[in-house]
Design a protein around this motif. Structure first.
Motif, PDB file in Angstrom:
ATOM      1  N   ARG A 340     -42.523 -33.212 -65.327  1.00  0.00           N
ATOM      2  CA  ARG A 340     -42.250 -32.123 -64.345  1.00  0.00           C
ATOM      3  C   ARG A 340     -41.241 -30.779 -64.847  1.00  0.00           C
ATOM      4  NH1 ARG A 340     -39.003 -29.444 -61.117  1.00  0.00           N
ATOM      5  NH2 ARG A 340     -38.038 -31.369 -62.177  1.00  0.00           N
ATOM      6  N   ARG A 341     -41.994 -29.712 -65.150  1.00  0.00           N
ATOM      7  CA  ARG A 341     -40.759 -28.388 -65.372  1.00  0.00           C
ATOM      8  C   ARG A 341     -41.027 -27.373 -64.462  1.00  0.00           C
ATOM      9  NH1 ARG A 341     -41.776 -31.592 -69.856  1.00  0.00           N
ATOM     10  NH2 ARG A 341     -39.862 -32.319 -71.617  1.00  0.00           N
ATOM     11  N   SER A 342     -39.409 -26.732 -64.246  1.00  0.00           N
ATOM     12  CA  SER A 342     -39.892 -25.498 -63.448  1.00  0.00           C
ATOM     13  C   SER A 342     -40.474 -25.051 -63.980  1.00  0.00           C
ATOM     14  CB  SER A 342     -38.771 -24.881 -63.002  1.00  0.00           C
ATOM     15  OG  SER A 342     -38.416 -25.883 -61.583  1.00  0.00           O
ATOM     16  N   THR A 343     -41.508 -23.615 -63.979  1.00  0.00           N
ATOM     17  CA  THR A 343     -41.984 -22.388 -64.945  1.00  0.00           C
ATOM     18  C   THR A 343     -41.275 -21.384 -64.077  1.00  0.00           C
ATOM     19  OG1 THR A 343     -43.938 -23.869 -64.336  1.00  0.00           O
ATOM     20  CG2 THR A 343     -44.036 -21.565 -65.008  1.00  0.00           C
ATOM     21  N   ARG A 344     -41.066 -20.578 -65.431  1.00  0.00           N
ATOM     22  CA  ARG A 344     -40.674 -19.383 -64.701  1.00  0.00           C
ATOM     23  C   ARG A 344     -41.595 -18.564 -65.723  1.00  0.00           C
ATOM     24  NH1 ARG A 344     -37.535 -19.540 -61.204  1.00  0.00           N
ATOM     25  NH2 ARG A 344     -36.493 -18.061 -61.392  1.00  0.00           N
ATOM     26  N   ARG A 345     -41.863 -18.202 -66.566  1.00  0.00           N
ATOM     27  CA  ARG A 345     -42.842 -17.230 -67.154  1.00  0.00           C
ATOM     28  C   ARG A 345     -44.521 -17.742 -66.560  1.00  0.00           C
ATOM     29  NH1 ARG A 345     -41.735 -15.819 -73.154  1.00  0.00           N
ATOM     30  NH2 ARG A 345     -42.634 -13.891 -72.030  1.00  0.00           N
ATOM     31  N   PHE A 346     -45.223 -17.378 -65.974  1.00  0.00           N
ATOM     32  CA  PHE A 346     -46.697 -17.489 -66.013  1.00  0.00           C
ATOM     33  C   PHE A 346     -47.503 -16.344 -67.087  1.00  0.00           C
ATOM     34  CE2 PHE A 346     -44.676 -18.794 -62.110  1.00  0.00           C
ATOM     35  CZ  PHE A 346     -45.016 -19.942 -61.610  1.00  0.00           C
ATOM     36  N   LEU A 347     -49.093 -16.796 -67.073  1.00  0.00           N
ATOM     37  CA  LEU A 347     -49.855 -15.472 -67.460  1.00  0.00           C
ATOM     38  C   LEU A 347     -50.542 -15.308 -66.250  1.00  0.00           C
ATOM     39  CD1 LEU A 347     -51.640 -18.497 -69.727  1.00  0.00           C
ATOM     40  CD2 LEU A 347     -49.681 -16.697 -70.520  1.00  0.00           C
ATOM     41  N   HIS A 348     -51.017 -13.974 -66.815  1.00  0.00           N
ATOM     42  CA  HIS A 348     -52.349 -13.238 -65.587  1.00  0.00           C
ATOM     43  C   HIS A 348     -53.277 -13.570 -65.551  1.00  0.00           C
ATOM     44  CE1 HIS A 348     -49.307  -9.349 -64.949  1.00  0.00           C
ATOM     45  NE2 HIS A 348     -48.851 -10.523 -65.401  1.00  0.00           N
ATOM     46  N   GLU A 349     -53.363 -15.213 -65.080  1.00  0.00           N
ATOM     47  CA  GLU A 349     -55.208 -15.746 -64.824  1.00  0.00           C
ATOM     48  C   GLU A 349     -55.125 -16.258 -63.337  1.00  0.00           C
ATOM     49  OE1 GLU A 349     -55.306 -19.035 -67.979  1.00  0.00           O
ATOM     50  OE2 GLU A 349     -55.167 -17.489 -69.759  1.00  0.00           O
ATOM     51  N   ARG A 418     -49.198  -7.155 -57.399  1.00  0.00           N
ATOM     52  CA  ARG A 418     -48.291  -7.334 -58.059  1.00  0.00           C
ATOM     53  C   ARG A 418     -47.577  -7.429 -58.656  1.00  0.00           C
ATOM     54  NH1 ARG A 418     -50.104 -11.890 -61.751  1.00  0.00           N
ATOM     55  NH2 ARG A 418     -52.709 -11.744 -62.074  1.00  0.00           N
ATOM     56  N   GLU A 419     -46.834  -5.885 -57.518  1.00  0.00           N
ATOM     57  CA  GLU A 419     -46.167  -5.229 -57.777  1.00  0.00           C
ATOM     58  C   GLU A 419     -45.105  -5.756 -56.863  1.00  0.00           C
ATOM     59  OE1 GLU A 419     -44.549  -0.779 -57.167  1.00  0.00           O
ATOM     60  OE2 GLU A 419     -46.914  -0.620 -58.027  1.00  0.00           O
ATOM     61  N   GLN A 420     -45.872  -5.859 -55.421  1.00  0.00           N
ATOM     62  CA  GLN A 420     -44.623  -6.197 -54.476  1.00  0.00           C
ATOM     63  C   GLN A 420     -44.564  -7.602 -54.495  1.00  0.00           C
ATOM     64  OE1 GLN A 420     -44.447  -4.579 -50.793  1.00  0.00           O
ATOM     65  NE2 GLN A 420     -45.582  -3.149 -51.966  1.00  0.00           N
ATOM     66  N   SER A 421     -45.332  -8.862 -54.842  1.00  0.00           N
ATOM     67  CA  SER A 421     -44.691 -10.299 -55.456  1.00  0.00           C
ATOM     68  C   SER A 421     -43.652 -10.074 -56.246  1.00  0.00           C
ATOM     69  CB  SER A 421     -46.119 -11.196 -55.991  1.00  0.00           C
ATOM     70  OG  SER A 421     -47.100 -10.760 -55.770  1.00  0.00           O
ATOM     71  N   SER A 422     -43.211  -8.894 -57.468  1.00  0.00           N
ATOM     72  CA  SER A 422     -42.009  -9.285 -57.687  1.00  0.00           C
ATOM     73  C   SER A 422     -41.079  -8.475 -56.597  1.00  0.00           C
ATOM     74  CB  SER A 422     -42.699  -8.081 -59.079  1.00  0.00           C
ATOM     75  OG  SER A 422     -41.086  -7.774 -60.073  1.00  0.00           O
ATOM     76  N   ALA A 423     -41.598  -7.238 -56.571  1.00  0.00           N
ATOM     77  CA  ALA A 423     -40.558  -6.628 -55.279  1.00  0.00           C
ATOM     78  C   ALA A 423     -39.905  -7.546 -54.942  1.00  0.00           C
ATOM     79  CB  ALA A 423     -41.506  -5.279 -54.676  1.00  0.00           C
ATOM     80  N   GLY A 432     -43.976 -11.890 -59.532  1.00  0.00           N
ATOM     81  CA  GLY A 432     -45.752 -10.643 -60.065  1.00  0.00           C
ATOM     82  C   GLY A 432     -46.258 -11.430 -60.805  1.00  0.00           C
ATOM     83  N   ASP A 433     -45.814 -12.029 -62.154  1.00  0.00           N
ATOM     84  CA  ASP A 433     -46.830 -12.517 -62.883  1.00  0.00           C
ATOM     85  C   ASP A 433     -47.584 -14.161 -62.171  1.00  0.00           C
ATOM     86  OD1 ASP A 433     -45.922 -11.247 -64.827  1.00  0.00           O
ATOM     87  OD2 ASP A 433     -44.054 -12.568 -65.701  1.00  0.00           O
ATOM     88  N   ALA A 434     -47.652 -14.809 -61.395  1.00  0.00           N
ATOM     89  CA  ALA A 434     -47.594 -16.277 -60.972  1.00  0.00           C
ATOM     90  C   ALA A 434     -48.907 -16.111 -60.022  1.00  0.00           C
ATOM     91  CB  ALA A 434     -46.785 -16.808 -59.604  1.00  0.00           C
ATOM     92  N   ALA A 435     -50.059 -16.049 -59.900  1.00  0.00           N
ATOM     93  CA  ALA A 435     -51.421 -16.204 -59.377  1.00  0.00           C
ATOM     94  C   ALA A 435     -51.795 -15.949 -58.494  1.00  0.00           C
ATOM     95  CB  ALA A 435     -52.661 -17.285 -59.839  1.00  0.00           C
TER      96      ALA A 435
END
Length: 517
Positions: A340-349, A418-423, A432-435
């Protein structure tokens, strides 16, 4: 004094991130004076270590089943965990699972995530005579995976009394005590660190319960106890190191003998920093959550729990699919924790509906506990911002746990979500990047009215316990997950009117990680 005037209500308001507030910078970051960076574990320099086994043989129970276990009953009959079993439980709860060299500095990664990787939790073990370990009070040394004996003898009865006679403790072969050293998180997060006390303990405890389930050890979380009585046994200062939870482990048919007298240990410990900042708001808030005696603990535990919301949908529900168990991953729990590792970067998938269904179904079944009600997670409602889930319209949703279904509150476009999720996540890209972003919200007023200031612990732990399970199950499904902080008021407003009056307890973002899992 009503809920709106309670100590924890004042604390919650004072530490909320508000979009319009100029306080955000100093609340969120703190001084982070490198000369004060705290040590990440407690050291008793005069005590000899009792080395623990480090080999983890894979268990036969799949991780998804171990994490979802809501009974904690374990295998039938008497269950006395031996030293190897205890070593497994301690390592999988808060042990160091790998070390990585970064820029010439060794970085240690623990079994469970922690805000800022500051690892402020400590573990203590109180047991009767067990195979390979005599009765005593022990501290778990994370740095060298070893126990150190603080007291000789069987002190379990002291904890039974402190809990007001909780049956799980009466019949426990061993009792795990978790604490939080406030300064080790305060260094970065200042007053908001008190919320992290329960966030980080809550994400750690599912590891304990799942590791116990995977090895057939009965386990039950106990949250009602007289804090000072437990602190006296451990010889800790509650203003600096709060006692957060007890976990009853194993099963014995023989009740513990009367505990020996308790006096101060006067054992030296290494300082965490050359000096520590004193934050009166945390000290005063924590004092307000304490229970004074075993009798008070028993009475507090006995309060009828009807604060959970059985939500009536305002629109038609979207039933989530029931994935075929035969198609679910069967990785052992130990392997997932190692990887297990914390994920800081996600694909837009996108993630699939089956994946989302498994995440919600397997994590919201509750935990075995004395205080969280029969279904274990009644204090929080899960709200979702769906950015990219196959066959779901992007937008804001609420999860109806009893129906295992979603209700669409506000449809939006993917760009808007995505804009709202990041804000809402303080502008962090991961939101914003997460699904999907899963928020846990609770109505604090009725919780505090019914449980007093200690109910604040339940509200935070309720969300964090589910989030801790989400971390592991997301990884089992080949996804990534990370906890994020948030603008409190803006999140409530985003899910309004459905979430009006509720407070945010936790946020976890889940999606397809950029790096290979």
């Amino acid at each position: 004094e009503g809920p709106a005037g309670s100590a924890v209500h004042r604390y919650h308001e004072a530490t909320s991130h508000l979009i319009s507030s100029a306080r955000l910078g100093e609340q969120y970051v703190g001084s982070m004076d490198e000369t004060l960076r705290p040590r990440l574990y407690k050291l008793y320099p005069t005590l000899s270590p009792i080395p623990l086994p480090q080999d983890l043989e894979p268990s036969t129970m799949p991780a998804l089943d171990a994490i979802a276990d809501a009974t904690g009953t374990g295998a039938p009959g008497e269950q006395l965990p031996d030293l190897a079993t205890l070593a497994r439980l301690l390592l999988l709860t808060d042990g160091i699972i790998r070390r990585v060299n970064r820029g010439g500095r060794e970085v240690e990664f623990r079994a469970a995530p922690c805000t800022g990787a500051l690892y402020h939790e400590e573990l203590y073990l109180i047991c009767g005579d067990l195979p390979g370990l005599p009765a005593g009070v022990y501290h778990y040394g994370v740095h060298d995976h070893a126990l150190r004996r603080l007291r000789d003898g069987d002190y379990r009865a002291h904890l039974v009394e402190a809990s007001g006679g909780e049956l799980a403790l009466t019949h426990a072969a061993a009792i795990l005590v978790t604490t939080s050293v406030f300064w080790r998180n305060v260094w970065k997060y200042l007053n908001r660190a008190y919320r992290h006390t329960y966030w980080d303990t809550g994400t750690m405890l599912p590891n304990t319960l799942a590791a116990a389930a995977a090895t057939g050890v009965p386990a039950r979380l106990v949250l009602a106890f007289a804090d000072q009585a437990v602190a006296a046994l451990l010889d800790v200062d509650l203003d600096r190191e709060g006692v957060i939870s007890l976990v009853a482990l194993g099963r014995t048919t023989v009740e513990p003998p009367p505990a020996p007298p308790i006096g101060p240990l006067e054992l030296p410990t290494e300082p965490y920093s050359v000096r520590e900042l004193d934050l009166p708001l945390i000290r005063e808030t924590h004092r307000a959550t304490l229970l004074s005696s075993g009798e008070v603990a028993a009475s507090w535990r006995a309060v009828e729990n009807n604060t959970g919301s059985r939500l009536a949908p305002s629109s038609s529900l979207i039933d989530l699919p029931t994935p075929d168990p035969a198609g679910l991953p069967r990785d052992p729990f130990e392997e997932l924790i190692r990887r297990r590792r914390s994920t800081r970067r996600f694909l837009h998938e996108p993630v699939t509906q089956d994946q989302l269904s498994t995440l919600l179904n397997r994590t919201t079944r509750g935990v075995p506990s004395d205080s969280l009600g029969p279904d274990g997670v009644p204090f929080n409602t899960a709200y979702l911002i769906v950015n990219a889930v196959e066959s779901l319209t992007p937008g804001a949703y609420v999860y109806h746990r009893e129906a295992h279904a979603l209700e669409l509150l506000h449809p939006l476009t993917e760009d808007e979500t995505r804009e709202q999720s990041s804000a809402l996540a303080l502008g962090q890209d991961a939101g914003g990047d997460a699904a999907v972003n899963i928020y846990f919200l609770a109505d604090l007023d009725p919780i505090l009215a019914r449980y007093g200031d200690r109910g604040y612990r339940l509200a935070h732990l309720g969300g964090a316990l589910v989030a801790g399970k989400l971390y592991v199950i997301a990884y089992a499904l080949g996804l990534g997950a990370t906890g994020l902080t948030f603008f409190d008021d803006a999140v409530t407003d985003f899910f309004a009117p459905h979430a009006a009056g509720k407070s945010v307890m936790f946020l976890v973002a889940i999606g397809v990680p950029r790096r290979k899992t």
